[in-house]
Design a protein around this motif. Sequence first.
Motif, short mmCIF file in Angstrom:
data_model
loop_
_atom_site.label_atom_id
_atom_site.label_comp_id
_atom_site.label_asym_id
_atom_site.label_seq_id
_atom_site.Cartn_x
_atom_site.Cartn_y
_atom_site.Cartn_z
N SER A 8 0.84 -1.20 0.00
CA SER A 8 0.00 0.00 0.00
C SER A 8 0.87 1.25 0.00
O SER A 8 0.53 2.26 -0.63
CB SER A 8 -0.94 -0.01 1.22
OG SER A 8 -0.18 -0.02 2.42
N GLU A 9 2.01 1.17 0.68
CA GLU A 9 2.96 2.29 0.68
C GLU A 9 3.55 2.50 -0.71
O GLU A 9 3.71 3.62 -1.17
CB GLU A 9 4.08 2.00 1.69
CG GLU A 9 5.21 3.01 1.67
CD GLU A 9 6.40 2.58 2.51
OE1 GLU A 9 7.50 3.14 2.30
OE2 GLU A 9 6.23 1.69 3.36
N VAL A 10 3.84 1.38 -1.37
CA VAL A 10 4.40 1.45 -2.72
C VAL A 10 3.37 2.00 -3.70
O VAL A 10 3.67 2.89 -4.52
CB VAL A 10 4.89 0.06 -3.16
CG1 VAL A 10 5.28 0.07 -4.64
CG2 VAL A 10 6.07 -0.39 -2.31
N ARG A 11 2.15 1.48 -3.64
CA ARG A 11 1.12 1.91 -4.58
C ARG A 11 0.73 3.38 -4.39
O ARG A 11 0.25 4.02 -5.34
CB ARG A 11 -0.11 1.02 -4.45
CG ARG A 11 0.13 -0.40 -4.95
CD ARG A 11 -1.15 -1.19 -5.05
NE ARG A 11 -0.87 -2.56 -5.52
CZ ARG A 11 -0.66 -2.88 -6.78
NH1 ARG A 11 -0.70 -1.94 -7.72
NH2 ARG A 11 -0.41 -4.13 -7.13
N ALA A 12 0.94 3.89 -3.20
CA ALA A 12 0.62 5.30 -2.96
C ALA A 12 1.51 6.23 -3.79
O ALA A 12 1.17 7.40 -4.00
CB ALA A 12 0.77 5.62 -1.47
N LYS A 13 2.63 5.70 -4.27
CA LYS A 13 3.56 6.52 -5.07
C LYS A 13 3.22 6.50 -6.56
O LYS A 13 3.82 7.25 -7.33
CB LYS A 13 4.99 6.03 -4.86
CG LYS A 13 5.52 6.28 -3.44
CD LYS A 13 6.97 5.82 -3.34
CE LYS A 13 7.60 6.27 -2.02
NZ LYS A 13 6.97 5.68 -0.85
N VAL A 14 2.29 5.66 -6.99
CA VAL A 14 1.90 5.62 -8.40
C VAL A 14 1.34 6.98 -8.81
O VAL A 14 0.50 7.56 -8.12
CB VAL A 14 0.86 4.52 -8.67
CG1 VAL A 14 0.33 4.60 -10.09
CG2 VAL A 14 1.47 3.14 -8.41
N GLY A 15 1.80 7.48 -9.92
CA GLY A 15 1.39 8.80 -10.39
C GLY A 15 2.35 9.89 -9.99
O GLY A 15 2.27 11.02 -10.50
N ARG A 16 3.29 9.58 -9.10
CA ARG A 16 4.24 10.60 -8.67
C ARG A 16 5.22 10.91 -9.78
O ARG A 16 5.72 10.03 -10.47
CB ARG A 16 5.00 10.12 -7.43
CG ARG A 16 6.06 11.13 -6.96
CD ARG A 16 6.78 10.67 -5.72
NE ARG A 16 7.81 11.62 -5.36
CZ ARG A 16 8.66 11.48 -4.34
NH1 ARG A 16 8.55 10.40 -3.56
NH2 ARG A 16 9.57 12.38 -4.08
#
Length: 328
Positions: A8-16
């Motif tokens: 979930s921490e990794v996926r939160a960076k998608v779009g960055r």
Amino acid sequence: MAEQEWMSEVRAKVGREYGRVYAWDEVNAPMIRQWCEVMGVDNPLYTDADYAATTEFGGIVAPPAMLQAWCLEGLHANNYAPGSTDENPYEVLKTMEAHGMPSVVAVNSDLAFERYVKLGEKLYYTTKLEAIGEEKTTALGTGFFVTLIMSFFSQKPEGDEKVGQLTFRVFKFRAANVPTAAKADDKDSAPAVHKIKRPKPGMSDDTRFYWEGANAGKLMIQRCTCCSTLRHPPAPVCIKCHSFDWDTVQASGKGSVYSFVVMHYPEVPPFDYPNPVGLIELDEGVRIIAGLVGVKRDQIKIGQRVQVEFQSFDDGELILPMFRPVAA
């Protein structure tokens, strides 16, 4: 299977989108000429100013495939031009490594161009973490496809203009069939240790002599029996007289560093990093690619004298010729 909480921490960076990485130099004719020489490109649009002036572009332009080269850091790792971001666009890969997914394989890389870039333009790129796929299990192992997009721009007073884009996708995974250590409270089980081995070279009737020679501690070179031309890599036909007849000779193992690269990332087991690899020009006149040992990155020099050294890997299953610097 439920996805790990840390994802979930990794996926939160998608779009960055990570900050800019600037080119050290403006688009210039000397770098274009050198790139064309190395790549074997002889299009006069890239190197002949008089010819280029007669085209629709009105002057020299850079080869489109050279786009990524303008913003590379140069000889030393992470030595980016002033003003470049210090953010790491590959941070999600590091997070995955920390959670038991150390392996990586490049899946595809697509380079697209909006237009030619011209002399005097100053470029930069930004990196966007475009996507992380759902967990996949392949023959390699279980992991995630990670897609990054590098967008290249030309700086303009009226507003920066996009000139190209690189889409880069990797598979970050936990290798298949890797035994895990027994739990600490399992007194009846000893930890299972799995050592990743080096990939073995492909072997054919044309190359068998080379690897058998290495196993015997000899550096063997293919020779045409008609014109005595030495050739490496081995091939079925002579590049000079086109004869199919050949034998071998044992090289002295002495030579010099013609060129070299130092691999830093991705870190693929079981190799040590940084991993220096040299293009060695043997005294016999042929060139061979091999690992460099006994030397630090900042000590490697073009023209440096080296001597072959056969090293054993994986409990003797693989013998490889490596090269160690020697005194001048």
